[in-house]
Design a protein around this motif. Structure first.
Motif, mmCIF file in Angstrom:
data_model
loop_
_atom_site.group_PDB
_atom_site.id
_atom_site.type_symbol
_atom_site.label_atom_id
_atom_site.label_comp_id
_atom_site.label_asym_id
_atom_site.label_seq_id
_atom_site.Cartn_x
_atom_site.Cartn_y
_atom_site.Cartn_z
ATOM 1 N N GLN A 128 49.621 35.946 44.894
ATOM 2 C CA GLN A 128 50.089 35.345 43.644
ATOM 3 C C GLN A 128 49.761 33.860 43.656
ATOM 4 O OE1 GLN A 128 54.108 36.325 42.643
ATOM 5 N NE2 GLN A 128 54.296 34.776 41.069
ATOM 6 N N LEU A 129 48.982 33.418 42.656
ATOM 7 C CA LEU A 129 48.561 32.028 42.550
ATOM 8 C C LEU A 129 48.973 31.495 41.185
ATOM 9 C CD1 LEU A 129 47.058 29.542 43.579
ATOM 10 C CD2 LEU A 129 44.930 30.563 42.741
ATOM 11 N N ILE A 130 49.774 30.424 41.184
ATOM 12 C CA ILE A 130 50.300 29.842 39.951
ATOM 13 C C ILE A 130 49.768 28.417 39.825
ATOM 14 C CG2 ILE A 130 52.367 29.268 38.649
ATOM 15 C CD1 ILE A 130 53.864 31.359 40.275
ATOM 16 N N LEU A 131 48.937 28.191 38.811
ATOM 17 C CA LEU A 131 48.349 26.871 38.557
ATOM 18 C C LEU A 131 48.785 26.335 37.199
ATOM 19 C CD1 LEU A 131 44.696 27.597 39.773
ATOM 20 C CD2 LEU A 131 46.542 26.534 41.068
ATOM 21 N N ALA A 132 49.934 26.747 36.718
ATOM 22 C CA ALA A 132 50.380 26.399 35.368
ATOM 23 C C ALA A 132 50.679 24.910 35.244
ATOM 24 C CB ALA A 132 51.621 27.213 35.008
ATOM 25 N N VAL A 133 50.497 24.411 34.025
ATOM 26 C CA VAL A 133 50.842 23.034 33.639
ATOM 27 C C VAL A 133 50.115 22.032 34.536
ATOM 28 C CG1 VAL A 133 52.742 21.535 32.929
ATOM 29 C CG2 VAL A 133 53.130 23.991 33.133
ATOM 30 N N ASN A 134 48.798 22.075 34.501
ATOM 31 C CA ASN A 134 47.954 21.122 35.212
ATOM 32 C C ASN A 134 46.820 20.697 34.295
ATOM 33 O OD1 ASN A 134 48.863 20.785 38.188
ATOM 34 N ND2 ASN A 134 48.974 23.004 37.887
ATOM 35 N N ASN A 135 45.826 20.036 34.866
ATOM 36 C CA ASN A 135 44.666 19.570 34.103
ATOM 37 C C ASN A 135 43.367 20.162 34.648
ATOM 38 O OD1 ASN A 135 46.281 17.847 32.444
ATOM 39 N ND2 ASN A 135 46.319 16.327 34.093
ATOM 40 N N VAL A 136 43.443 21.364 35.130
ATOM 41 C CA VAL A 136 42.262 22.027 35.682
ATOM 42 C C VAL A 136 41.359 22.467 34.529
ATOM 43 C CG1 VAL A 136 41.438 23.956 37.072
ATOM 44 C CG2 VAL A 136 43.571 22.806 37.675
ATOM 45 N N SER A 137 40.090 22.075 34.586
ATOM 46 C CA SER A 137 39.138 22.389 33.520
ATOM 47 C C SER A 137 38.076 23.381 33.949
ATOM 48 C CB SER A 137 38.450 21.109 33.031
ATOM 49 O OG SER A 137 37.759 20.471 34.109
ATOM 50 N N TYR A 138 38.116 23.794 35.213
ATOM 51 C CA TYR A 138 37.065 24.684 35.704
ATOM 52 C C TYR A 138 37.612 25.546 36.826
ATOM 53 C CZ TYR A 138 32.774 26.135 38.098
ATOM 54 O OH TYR A 138 31.787 26.862 38.702
ATOM 55 N N LEU A 139 37.309 26.839 36.772
ATOM 56 C CA LEU A 139 37.675 27.764 37.840
ATOM 57 C C LEU A 139 36.417 28.155 38.601
ATOM 58 C CD1 LEU A 139 40.214 30.157 36.052
ATOM 59 C CD2 LEU A 139 40.721 28.279 37.615
ATOM 60 N N PRO A 140 36.280 27.729 39.853
ATOM 61 C CA PRO A 140 35.072 28.050 40.614
ATOM 62 C C PRO A 140 35.058 29.513 41.047
ATOM 63 C CG PRO A 140 36.618 26.824 41.982
ATOM 64 C CD PRO A 140 37.219 26.889 40.613
ATOM 65 N N ALA A 141 34.012 30.213 40.678
ATOM 66 C CA ALA A 141 33.918 31.633 40.996
ATOM 67 C C ALA A 141 33.832 31.874 42.498
ATOM 68 C CB ALA A 141 32.706 32.238 40.292
ATOM 69 N N VAL A 142 33.185 30.974 43.238
ATOM 70 C CA VAL A 142 33.015 31.171 44.685
ATOM 71 C C VAL A 142 34.358 31.063 45.393
ATOM 72 C CG1 VAL A 142 31.908 30.285 46.766
ATOM 73 C CG2 VAL A 142 30.647 30.320 44.602
ATOM 74 N N GLU A 143 35.137 30.015 45.090
ATOM 75 C CA GLU A 143 36.437 29.851 45.721
ATOM 76 C C GLU A 143 37.384 30.996 45.354
ATOM 77 O OE1 GLU A 143 34.634 27.557 44.608
ATOM 78 O OE2 GLU A 143 34.635 25.821 45.940
ATOM 79 N N LEU A 144 37.317 31.446 44.110
ATOM 80 C CA LEU A 144 38.158 32.565 43.711
ATOM 81 C C LEU A 144 37.774 33.850 44.443
ATOM 82 C CD1 LEU A 144 38.684 32.239 39.842
ATOM 83 C CD2 LEU A 144 40.432 32.236 41.617
ATOM 84 N N SER A 145 36.492 34.014 44.721
ATOM 85 C CA SER A 145 36.047 35.242 45.384
ATOM 86 C C SER A 145 36.591 35.361 46.801
ATOM 87 C CB SER A 145 34.516 35.299 45.399
ATOM 88 O OG SER A 145 33.988 34.237 46.188
ATOM 89 N N PHE A 146 36.992 34.238 47.408
ATOM 90 C CA PHE A 146 37.596 34.297 48.742
ATOM 91 C C PHE A 146 38.981 34.938 48.699
ATOM 92 C CE2 PHE A 146 34.985 30.303 49.805
ATOM 93 C CZ PHE A 146 33.901 31.085 50.162
ATOM 94 N N LEU A 147 39.618 34.916 47.539
ATOM 95 C CA LEU A 147 40.965 35.477 47.386
ATOM 96 C C LEU A 147 40.849 36.923 46.915
ATOM 97 C CD1 LEU A 147 42.583 32.419 45.576
ATOM 98 C CD2 LEU A 147 42.430 32.849 48.035
ATOM 99 N N ALA A 148 40.303 37.753 47.767
ATOM 100 C CA ALA A 148 39.996 39.130 47.383
ATOM 101 C C ALA A 148 41.239 39.966 47.110
ATOM 102 C CB ALA A 148 39.154 39.792 48.478
ATOM 103 N N ASP A 149 42.401 39.563 47.641
ATOM 104 C CA ASP A 149 43.638 40.320 47.454
ATOM 105 C C ASP A 149 44.492 39.786 46.309
ATOM 106 O OD1 ASP A 149 43.064 42.039 49.565
ATOM 107 O OD2 ASP A 149 43.962 40.692 51.042
ATOM 108 N N LEU A 150 43.966 38.845 45.550
ATOM 109 C CA LEU A 150 44.747 38.230 44.473
ATOM 110 C C LEU A 150 45.021 39.247 43.367
ATOM 111 C CD1 LEU A 150 45.866 35.386 43.759
ATOM 112 C CD2 LEU A 150 43.836 35.077 42.334
ATOM 113 N N VAL A 151 46.300 39.354 42.975
ATOM 114 C CA VAL A 151 46.691 40.283 41.908
ATOM 115 C C VAL A 151 47.372 39.554 40.748
ATOM 116 C CG1 VAL A 151 46.923 42.235 43.467
ATOM 117 C CG2 VAL A 151 48.903 40.784 43.028
#
Length: 361
Positions: A128-151
């Motif tokens: 579980q990853l919560i990034l709410a209420v920030n200023n993130v403008s880009y989600l990197p596909a490579v870094e996300l792919s490391f979190l293979a168990d993310l639901v």
């Protein structure tokens, strides 16, 4: 008073459990004495057998001390070892937790930390990853792919926008995705096509979202909750949501729906489906002006009348053009038929005259 001879100086002291004439208590046995140190070598102790497997050794007073069991004999880890292992586990978890984020078991929470970029050093087993209420403008596909168990991924109230195609290619187990309150502009087939297990998708409150492709959710057959409320959508193809067999919740309120004849099929599907439409009172037409603020299901009758029985100006123009074309084609055909008839008549008359001349000569 009976006295006991002192032990010789050269005699080695035996271990505590071997002192006196008693035997070493086994696990679960009780040793009786005021102080365990008072049972010394040469002490005469009467052995008394109680209910097996217990034994007692009578000395001065009758105080009971449970026999201790070694860690090796008990087969259980010592509390100190458990505390050490627990401490090491907590320390390793704190070391791998991203800066300005809080980490619990399989959860990373970075809510409201004014992050400008996707956090690094996220534990690979994060669910579980919560990034709410920030200023993130880009989600990197490579870094996300490391979190293979993310639901579970919550990215609401950020600055995500433009192109999200192939961003979630490495998180195929994702079940919950919240992209509301961002700057999304469109949703294509490649945006969510790899999320085969997706159940909840929230893309509401994206005022710049103006287009959702017809097959945008073709691979998301497990989708049950879809929210596209408060966006810039004017049209949504019926097959986009009709082909989702598990859809039970669809948010459509406060959009700029253009209720024309092309939208009639979608309104008909709304009235016939078993899908729940929350905030139905705010699912209204924005254009045309004659249907402004009318509720979507209620406008179906008027749309049917306007689209199926009423003719517009362009329809009359079209009918006139068709009539003119038919008239012109008929006129031309009649003219050509008349010319052909005249030519045939002239040709036959000339033939008859030549035959008459031949007979006269």
């Amino acid at each position: 008073m009976h006295t006991f001879p002192a032990p010789p100086l050269s005699r080695k002291r035996r271990p505590l459990g071997q002192r006196g004439h008693g035997t070493v208590p086994k696990a679960g046995q009780l040793l009786q004495a005021v102080d365990i140190t008072e049972v010394s070598a040469g002490t005469e102790c009467d052995m008394e057998t109680l209910q097996p497997p217990f034994r007692t050794c009578r000395c001065r007073n009758q105080a009971r001390f449970p026999a201790r069991r070694s860690a090796k004999e008990s087969g259980r880890p010592q509390p100190l070892s458990l505390m050490f292992l627990l401490g090491m586990g907590m320390a390793s978890e704190r070391i791998s937790c991203p800066s300005r984020c809080s980490c619990q078991y399989l959860e990373v929470n970075c809510t409201g930390q004014q992050l400008q970029e996707f956090p690094v050093a996220i534990p690979l087993d994060t669910r579980q990853l919560i990034l709410a209420v920030n200023n993130v403008s880009y989600l990197p596909a490579v870094e996300l792919s490391f979190l293979a168990d993310l639901v579970y991924l919550d990215c609401r109230k950020n600055l995500l926008g433009d192109d999200l195609d192939f961003t979630f290619i490495g998180v195929a187990k994702l079940v919950y995705l919240d992209l509301s309150f961002n700057n999304l502009t469109q949703v294509t087939f490649s945006t969510f096509s790899h999320l085969l297990s997706l159940v909840v998708l929230k893309i509401s409150d994206n005022p710049n979202l103006v287009a959702i492709e017809k097959d945008a959710f073709a691979n998301n057959t497990w989708l049950r909750h879809l929210d596209v409320s408060r966006t810039g959508l004017k049209f949504l193809d019926t097959s986009t949501v009709r082909d989702l067999p598990n859809l039970r919740f669809l948010g459509l309120s406060d959009n700029l729906w253009h209720c024309n004849c092309s939208f009639l099929d979608f309104i008909t599907w709304m009235t016939e489906s078993n899908v729940l439409f929350p905030d139905a009172d705010n699912i209204t037409c924005y254009t045309p002006e004659g249907l402004h603020a009318l509720k979507m299901p209620a406008v179906e009758t008027q749309l049917r009348f306007n689209c199926l029985t009423r003719l517009y100006k362009q329809d009359y123009i079209f009918l006139c053009l068709i009539g003119f074309c038919i008239f012109f084609a008929g006129t031309v055909a009649a003219w050509l038929a008349g010319i052909c008839a005249v030519i045939y008549a002239v040709h036959t008359s000339k033939g008859e005259e030549e035959e008459e001349d031949d007979t006269d000569t």
